[in-house]
Design a protein around this motif. Structure first.
Motif, mmCIF file in Angstrom:
data_model
loop_
_atom_site.group_PDB
_atom_site.id
_atom_site.type_symbol
_atom_site.label_atom_id
_atom_site.label_comp_id
_atom_site.label_asym_id
_atom_site.label_seq_id
_atom_site.Cartn_x
_atom_site.Cartn_y
_atom_site.Cartn_z
ATOM 1 N N ASN A 146 0.953 -1.199 0.076
ATOM 2 C CA ASN A 146 -0.122 0.087 -0.165
ATOM 3 C C ASN A 146 0.831 1.345 -0.181
ATOM 4 O O ASN A 146 0.509 2.233 -0.721
ATOM 5 N N CYS A 147 1.875 1.140 0.838
ATOM 6 C CA CYS A 147 2.913 2.334 0.628
ATOM 7 C C CYS A 147 3.333 2.558 -0.753
ATOM 8 O O CYS A 147 3.482 3.768 -0.983
ATOM 9 N N ILE A 148 3.834 1.720 -1.244
ATOM 10 C CA ILE A 148 4.483 1.603 -2.553
ATOM 11 C C ILE A 148 3.535 2.147 -3.739
ATOM 12 O O ILE A 148 3.913 3.114 -4.303
ATOM 13 N N SER A 149 2.200 1.500 -3.448
ATOM 14 C CA SER A 149 1.148 2.186 -4.324
ATOM 15 C C SER A 149 0.817 3.703 -4.176
ATOM 16 O O SER A 149 0.485 4.303 -5.183
ATOM 17 N N SER A 150 0.832 3.922 -3.061
ATOM 18 C CA SER A 150 0.613 5.399 -2.744
ATOM 19 C C SER A 150 1.649 6.334 -3.214
ATOM 20 O O SER A 150 1.526 7.489 -3.530
ATOM 21 N N ILE A 151 2.960 5.918 -3.215
ATOM 22 C CA ILE A 151 4.015 6.706 -3.733
ATOM 23 C C ILE A 151 3.938 6.559 -5.367
ATOM 24 O O ILE A 151 4.080 7.595 -6.197
ATOM 25 N N GLU A 152 3.771 5.425 -5.728
ATOM 26 C CA GLU A 152 3.426 5.403 -7.315
ATOM 27 C C GLU A 152 2.369 6.288 -7.913
ATOM 28 O O GLU A 152 2.620 7.122 -8.890
ATOM 29 N N ALA A 153 1.224 6.423 -7.009
ATOM 30 C CA ALA A 153 0.233 7.244 -7.310
ATOM 31 C C ALA A 153 0.715 8.844 -7.433
ATOM 32 O O ALA A 153 0.487 9.591 -8.469
ATOM 33 N N ALA A 154 1.347 9.021 -6.354
ATOM 34 C CA ALA A 154 1.854 10.373 -6.255
ATOM 35 C C ALA A 154 2.770 10.902 -7.219
ATOM 36 O O ALA A 154 2.750 11.904 -7.823
ATOM 37 N N ALA A 155 3.650 9.908 -7.549
ATOM 38 C CA ALA A 155 4.837 10.252 -8.499
ATOM 39 C C ALA A 155 4.303 10.164 -9.808
ATOM 40 O O ALA A 155 4.560 11.196 -10.766
ATOM 41 N N ASP A 156 3.100 9.310 -10.183
ATOM 42 C CA ASP A 156 2.651 9.618 -11.573
ATOM 43 C C ASP A 156 2.060 10.929 -11.670
ATOM 44 O O ASP A 156 1.988 11.729 -12.744
ATOM 45 N N ALA A 157 1.368 11.397 -10.625
ATOM 46 C CA ALA A 157 0.585 12.716 -10.714
ATOM 47 C C ALA A 157 1.670 13.781 -10.884
ATOM 48 O O ALA A 157 1.423 14.777 -11.558
ATOM 49 N N LEU A 158 2.854 13.674 -10.396
ATOM 50 C CA LEU A 158 3.794 14.474 -10.319
ATOM 51 C C LEU A 158 4.785 14.772 -11.274
ATOM 52 O O LEU A 158 5.007 15.824 -12.186
ATOM 53 N N VAL A 159 5.267 13.466 -11.807
ATOM 54 C CA VAL A 159 6.278 13.579 -12.996
ATOM 55 C C VAL A 159 5.850 12.578 -14.058
ATOM 56 O O VAL A 159 6.418 12.658 -15.069
ATOM 57 N N GLY A 160 4.678 11.999 -13.711
ATOM 58 C CA GLY A 160 4.344 11.065 -14.823
ATOM 59 C C GLY A 160 5.120 9.798 -14.692
ATOM 60 O O GLY A 160 6.122 9.614 -14.487
ATOM 61 N N PRO A 161 4.251 8.646 -15.440
ATOM 62 C CA PRO A 161 4.843 7.554 -15.203
ATOM 63 C C PRO A 161 6.169 7.157 -15.874
ATOM 64 O O PRO A 161 7.113 6.199 -15.470
ATOM 65 N N ASP A 162 6.502 7.932 -16.963
ATOM 66 C CA ASP A 162 7.743 7.505 -17.368
ATOM 67 C C ASP A 162 8.914 8.198 -16.834
ATOM 68 O O ASP A 162 10.103 7.642 -17.103
ATOM 69 N N LYS A 163 8.845 9.000 -15.946
ATOM 70 C CA LYS A 163 9.706 9.603 -15.078
ATOM 71 C C LYS A 163 10.020 8.844 -13.633
ATOM 72 O O LYS A 163 10.832 9.390 -12.745
ATOM 73 N N ARG A 164 9.230 8.015 -13.436
ATOM 74 C CA ARG A 164 9.537 6.992 -12.241
ATOM 75 C C ARG A 164 9.814 5.478 -12.340
ATOM 76 O O ARG A 164 9.318 5.255 -13.790
ATOM 77 N N MET A 165 10.512 4.822 -11.722
ATOM 78 C CA MET A 165 10.741 3.525 -11.987
ATOM 79 C C MET A 165 10.674 2.653 -10.478
ATOM 80 O O MET A 165 11.096 3.247 -9.360
ATOM 81 N N SER A 166 10.340 1.339 -10.491
ATOM 82 C CA SER A 166 10.610 0.770 -9.369
ATOM 83 C C SER A 166 12.169 0.169 -9.050
ATOM 84 O O SER A 166 12.682 -0.074 -10.256
ATOM 85 N N MET A 167 12.416 0.133 -7.959
ATOM 86 C CA MET A 167 13.857 -0.159 -7.739
ATOM 87 C C MET A 167 13.927 -1.009 -6.472
ATOM 88 O O MET A 167 13.263 -1.066 -5.596
ATOM 89 N N THR A 168 15.047 -1.484 -6.104
ATOM 90 C CA THR A 168 15.411 -2.317 -5.011
ATOM 91 C C THR A 168 16.697 -1.580 -4.559
ATOM 92 O O THR A 168 17.589 -1.019 -5.279
ATOM 93 N N SER A 169 16.635 -1.257 -3.233
ATOM 94 C CA SER A 169 17.721 -0.409 -2.480
ATOM 95 C C SER A 169 19.049 -1.509 -2.478
ATOM 96 O O SER A 169 18.999 -2.287 -2.001
ATOM 97 N N GLY A 170 20.045 -0.702 -2.774
ATOM 98 C CA GLY A 170 21.393 -1.296 -2.777
ATOM 99 C C GLY A 170 22.077 -1.270 -1.489
ATOM 100 O O GLY A 170 22.620 -2.182 -0.920
ATOM 101 N N ALA A 171 21.467 -0.157 -0.593
ATOM 102 C CA ALA A 171 21.996 0.078 0.628
ATOM 103 C C ALA A 171 20.929 -0.299 1.877
ATOM 104 O O ALA A 171 19.878 -0.416 1.470
ATOM 105 N N GLY A 172 21.378 -0.599 2.928
ATOM 106 C CA GLY A 172 20.540 -0.956 4.071
ATOM 107 C C GLY A 172 20.210 0.655 4.531
ATOM 108 O O GLY A 172 20.701 1.550 4.305
ATOM 109 N N HIS A 173 18.708 0.582 5.061
ATOM 110 C CA HIS A 173 18.188 1.867 5.605
ATOM 111 C C HIS A 173 17.449 1.544 6.679
ATOM 112 O O HIS A 173 16.988 0.345 7.084
#
Lengths: 445, 445
Positions: A375-402
């Motif tokens: 759900n958190c991922i989806s909400s970020i995706e939705a916000a990103a789509d609204a802000l920059v559009g789907p072409d400017k966002r991508m799904s990733m795996t973090s390389g570092a620990g956080h």
């Protein structure tokens, strides 16, 4: 703004000038004060600024190690700032700082947290961790000055000793909060350069040993309703693929091991190669072997620390070498496999030259791969789509620990990545373009 | 005595018990007091004893670095001992100690010197250097108590900072004496762990900054008539070939270089291998490459020191690595060739991984191969033949540098090697059987 790419000189441009270029559909109806964030981030970097690489006022890296005087300064400053905003501030027994702003409901439900860390590597930059905390503060400031209230409580977290650079356990205090690291072992971590100083003694010295339990247990600790963390990517993928937003699905697994290779001191001029037990030669072969193994499996293997006895000398084969190995991959099974391959290879190397060497090893950190909340991922995706559009966002795996890796164990969590120049991080020249982070502030807002 | 070979436990047996086993045709008619030498050598090792490896009183190594308090102690003790014997003692501007016993002629001709050094490596043993000085002292003591006078003057030299372990220039003060090293640069050598301390400041502190020029010039310095140096072999060749005496024809050439490899700090979890500039990975490849090159040419190449920045951490690729390279061979042309091959190989390695690294290097020491004096060699051969027979002695090239390499430039010089257990040296367990060194004392006598 022209992003400075490929060169060593970087302009830290004030983001006001960028406004006209940025498509910012402000989801909350609020507008972040980007100048204030810019100024606040760099102003507070006076505590720990180090490693100057250019003439500009912000052209330094950072060396703000956990619970040093510099870290204590910025912590006291942060405490004062959130108090001015009307937040309640709680500090737990690991020095984690929780600032909480009441929502309309005045509910006792756990707050939605925006968290990251203010400590840095000894040769770190101005954005890793710091951006996430300062962005969260800017969100709270913007809400306050606009009289805006969320429904539920919202707040900010500064997690203690995320880097593990001074006290060698990364994501240390979110780990205690999550119940993964026993508080006694975290308290007893020693300064890597001063065995008489522990994390607990520094918490006490600077007044950050809080009374509240460091726990996700709502009864005596601090349960969170969700945890969002804005962070620089620390890799080159977003930049190379020309994306602005990384929606982070999870984090790769990693293990930290320490190897000790034992040989025998011998005179370099009189001891034939065949009669030697040279631990540095063996360690060199091990480092290269781990690199080749990792490459074959598309994993990462890295040696950041290698130590010889302090009395090492040019014309003496050393008696002992210690080195670290950091293995990473999005799948735990591959991390395990690379480790096994390394151990097999190291055993062969140990008898390869001269009369051979002995070695032993310890597993210091084992951080399994993590999947963030859907759900958190989806909400970020939705916000990103609204802000920059789907072409400017991508799904990733973090390389570092956080810290989000640990919060994910007890509350819905996800992370937002922003590009950083050339993927450079843990380096004084680490740089995040305001063009990029401004976008995310709008998202937070 | 059973020489302790192959085990880690060593018995330092009192040599009196060995007398009946040793064929000792005493060339001068004098008999060395072997017990006294044994006791004196180990008694004076209280100054600097370190690195215990067994329970026996002599089962420690040594850490008597040049001009430390421990070194100053043994120097003052030596000064008192030679003065008691009626020697005149001169100390030059490098702290070299010359004890001179008058011969029958009361001639002002240069004395015949028996020289070596009392300083050790930080993890050194009880024989390297020390045996040569203590044996020379025992010769002087034996002469004195027997009322024996040589024709010409004879004496003892303790050369300062032979090891170059604290102040990084080996055979430092014999080098100044020989006019190879300018005294200003020797004086200005800094303690490798304390840049505020120089060799000169330590000479002054301990009262060993003499007024006599450090020079082989008879007018204002100390010309020597000849220089003989008794020393442990520091290699396994005598032991492995069952010989007791090494007649040293000369010393192999060697060069010491320091390499600095420059990369870029980067996060180990987020920086793809292809995007890295990893100086430790490159240095590891360079160390292995130098080893393989040396092996191909029957030379030696060794890395004794490797340093990362003090702020190195497990999850950061280091920005810089420094390492030493020690190249040796009896022919200077091979040393030069190995160096050139290494430089070629290192250049290729620098661009091998990721985005590559840069490197630079300095030549710190260049010690060409040396041929000792034919007459000195012949006299040692003749004495060895008379003492142990031709089957028990062999001609050798020294693998290590010694002060004799420099004295050879200005006076007839040769060295006598005695076996050391397993060829182990620059190691606390370094061991020389009394059975072996007793033979040589008879030779000196």
């Amino acid at each position: 703004m022209q992003a400075a790419k490929g060169g060593t000189r970087i302009m830290h441009t004030n983001p006001t000038r960028l406004l006209s270029k940025i498509s910012r559909r402000n989801l909350s109806g609020l507008r972040i004060n980007s100048d204030r964030l810019w100024e606040t981030l760099h102003e507070t970097c006076k505590w720990g600024a180090a490693h100057r690489y250019g003439k500009g006022p912000t052209e330094t890296g950072m060396a703000r190690l956990t619970l040093t005087d510099e870290d204590a300064h910025v912590r006291r400053w942060l405490a004062a700032e959130v108090t001015k905003l009307g937040c309640s501030l709680s500090i737990d027994q690991m020095g984690n700082m929780f600032a909480r702003q009441s929502g309309k409901l005045k509910s006792s439900a756990p707050m939605i947290a925006m968290g990251s860390h203010l400590d840095t590597q000894p040769r770190g930059g101005r954005y890793d961790g710091i951006l996430g905390v300062m962005a969260a503060l800017e969100v709270l400031r913007t809400m306050k000055e606009n009289g805006f209230q969320t429904i539920h409580d919202i707040g900010l977290v500064n997690w203690t000793n995320e880097e593990g650079a001074r006290f060698p356990r990364s994501m240390c205090s979110s780990g205690v909060w999550a119940g993964v690291i026993p508080i006694e072992s975290a308290w007893n971590l020693h300064d890597i350069h001063d065995s008489s100083t522990t994390l607990r003694s520094e918490l006490e010295k600077h007044g950050f040993l809080g009374s509240m339990a460091c726990s996700s247990n709502a009864a005596n600790g601090t349960l969170l309703g969700a945890h969002f963390e804005l962070h620089i990517e620390q890799g080159p993928i977003l930049q190379d693929s020309n994306r602005s937003i990384g929606v982070v699905k999870g984090a790769q697994g990693y293990r930290w091991l320490t190897f000790r290779v034992l040989g025998r001191d011998a005179h370099t001029g009189t001891t034939p190669l065949s009669a030697r037990q040279d631990p540095l030669l063996a360690a060199s072969r091990m480092i290269i072997s781990s690199h080749e193994i990792a490459k074959r499996y598309d994993a990462l293997a890295s040696t950041g620390v290698l130590k010889l006895p302090s009395n090492a000398s040019t014309n003496t084969v050393a008696s002992e070498v210690t080195f670290t190995l950091d293995i990473r991959h999005p799948q735990d099974s591959v991390v395990q496999f690379v480790q096994e391959e390394c151990l097999k290879s190291f055993s062969a190397i140990a008898s390869q030259d001269g009369r051979g060497v002995a070695f032993d090893w310890t597993l210091d950190t084992d951080s399994p791969a993590v999947q963030f909340d859907k759900n958190c991922i989806s909400s970020i995706e939705a916000a990103a789509d609204a802000l920059v559009g789907p072409d400017k966002r991508m799904s990733m795996t973090s390389g570092a620990g956080h810290d989000s890796v640990y919060t994910n164990k007890h509350c819905p969590t996800a992370m937002i990545f922003v590009p950083c120049r050339d993927g450079v991080s843990h380096n004084p020249t680490e740089y995040c373009s305001p063009e990029d982070w401004y976008v995310f502030l709008a998202m937070y807002g």
